[in-house]
Design a protein around this motif. Structure first.
Motif, short mmCIF file in Angstrom:
data_model
loop_
_atom_site.label_atom_id
_atom_site.label_comp_id
_atom_site.label_asym_id
_atom_site.label_seq_id
_atom_site.Cartn_x
_atom_site.Cartn_y
_atom_site.Cartn_z
N ARG A 78 43.98 39.85 28.08
CA ARG A 78 45.12 40.76 28.21
C ARG A 78 46.33 40.32 27.38
O ARG A 78 47.40 40.90 27.50
CB ARG A 78 45.51 40.89 29.68
N HIS A 79 46.19 39.33 26.54
CA HIS A 79 47.30 38.83 25.75
C HIS A 79 47.99 39.96 24.98
O HIS A 79 47.33 40.79 24.35
CB HIS A 79 46.81 37.76 24.75
N GLY A 80 49.31 40.01 25.09
CA GLY A 80 50.08 41.03 24.39
C GLY A 80 50.29 42.30 25.18
O GLY A 80 51.01 43.20 24.73
N ARG A 81 49.68 42.41 26.35
CA ARG A 81 49.87 43.56 27.21
C ARG A 81 50.29 43.05 28.59
O ARG A 81 50.10 41.90 28.92
CB ARG A 81 48.59 44.40 27.29
N THR A 82 50.85 43.92 29.39
CA THR A 82 51.35 43.54 30.71
C THR A 82 50.27 43.73 31.77
O THR A 82 49.64 44.78 31.83
CB THR A 82 52.59 44.39 31.07
N THR A 83 50.10 42.70 32.58
CA THR A 83 49.19 42.79 33.72
C THR A 83 49.96 42.38 34.96
O THR A 83 50.52 41.28 35.02
CB THR A 83 47.98 41.85 33.54
N VAL A 84 50.04 43.27 35.92
CA VAL A 84 50.72 43.00 37.18
C VAL A 84 49.64 42.82 38.23
O VAL A 84 48.78 43.69 38.41
CB VAL A 84 51.65 44.18 37.58
N ILE A 85 49.69 41.68 38.90
CA ILE A 85 48.68 41.40 39.92
C ILE A 85 49.37 41.14 41.25
O ILE A 85 50.23 40.27 41.35
CB ILE A 85 47.83 40.16 39.54
N PHE A 86 49.00 41.92 42.25
CA PHE A 86 49.46 41.69 43.61
C PHE A 86 48.45 40.76 44.26
O PHE A 86 47.29 41.16 44.47
CB PHE A 86 49.56 43.01 44.39
N THR A 87 48.86 39.54 44.56
CA THR A 87 47.92 38.56 45.12
C THR A 87 48.66 37.41 45.76
O THR A 87 49.83 37.17 45.46
CB THR A 87 46.97 38.02 44.03
N THR A 88 47.97 36.72 46.63
CA THR A 88 48.47 35.45 47.17
C THR A 88 47.54 34.32 46.74
O THR A 88 47.65 33.21 47.23
CB THR A 88 48.56 35.48 48.71
N SER A 89 46.64 34.59 45.82
CA SER A 89 45.66 33.61 45.37
C SER A 89 46.29 32.58 44.43
O SER A 89 46.71 32.92 43.33
CB SER A 89 44.51 34.30 44.63
N PRO A 90 46.31 31.31 44.84
CA PRO A 90 46.84 30.29 43.94
C PRO A 90 46.00 30.15 42.67
O PRO A 90 46.51 29.74 41.63
CB PRO A 90 46.82 29.01 44.78
N LEU A 91 44.73 30.52 42.74
CA LEU A 91 43.86 30.42 41.57
C LEU A 91 44.23 31.45 40.50
O LEU A 91 44.02 31.22 39.32
CB LEU A 91 42.39 30.57 41.98
N LEU A 92 44.77 32.57 40.91
CA LEU A 92 45.27 33.56 39.94
C LEU A 92 46.72 33.28 39.59
O LEU A 92 47.11 33.35 38.42
CB LEU A 92 45.14 34.98 40.50
N LEU A 93 47.52 32.97 40.59
CA LEU A 93 48.95 32.74 40.36
C LEU A 93 49.22 31.58 39.41
O LEU A 93 50.18 31.60 38.65
CB LEU A 93 49.65 32.49 41.70
#
Length: 156
Positions: free
Chosen positions: A103-118
């Protein structure tokens, strides 16, 4: 997921005007979503039939196919809500590592509480009962007790 082949399920139309070769291939989208094992595990690979709503697939497999379809669509802004809630921690960590690259160069919004993603996010915004904290995952873990409690699920 609709009735059809796995290829049809992943090959979403582009969400933005672009040449097809500018957006991720089906293989790139599946790789980012850690879905290569799904393809290899089905008898006809991408041409395998997916039953209505993917009922024959596990929740984690359905989630990874849906993520791959969203990635293949390649919108300028992609919004994901707990995109890895049905996968194991190892798979979740790999998805977190791969998302930023694809997704480099584009915006990705993630709703999460996952420390592995955050931990892979460029910017984390934590909303808590009217208060807002913003920074990287590491900065918020170090500085914000409420964020730390939510993300570690109270297991500090």
């Amino acid at each position: 997921l609709l009735v059809g082949t796995l290829r049809d399920a992943v090959d979403a139309p582009s969400a933005r005007p672009c040449d097809d070769d500018q957006r991720p291939t089906i293989d790139e989208a599946l790789s980012t979503a850690c879905g290569a094992d799904i393809v290899s595990g089905l008898g006809d690979g991408l041409d395998s039939l997916v039953s209505e709503r993917g009922r024959a697939l596990s929740g984690g497999r359905r989630q990874r196919i849906a993520l791959a379809a969203a990635l293949r669509a390649d919108p300028d802004v992609l919004v994901l809500d707990e995109p890895t809630s049905a996968v194991d921690a190892h798979t979740e960590a790999m998805i977190g590592e791969r998302l930023g690259t694809l997704r480099h160069g584009r915006t990705t919004v993630i709703f999460t509480t996952s420390p592995l993603l955050l931990s892979h996010a460029d910017d984390v915004v934590f909303l808590d009962e009217g208060s807002v904290a913003r920074g990287t995952h590491a900065q918020l873990i170090a500085a914000d007790a409420r964020y730390r409690q939510v993300v570690t699920r109270g297991n500090e």
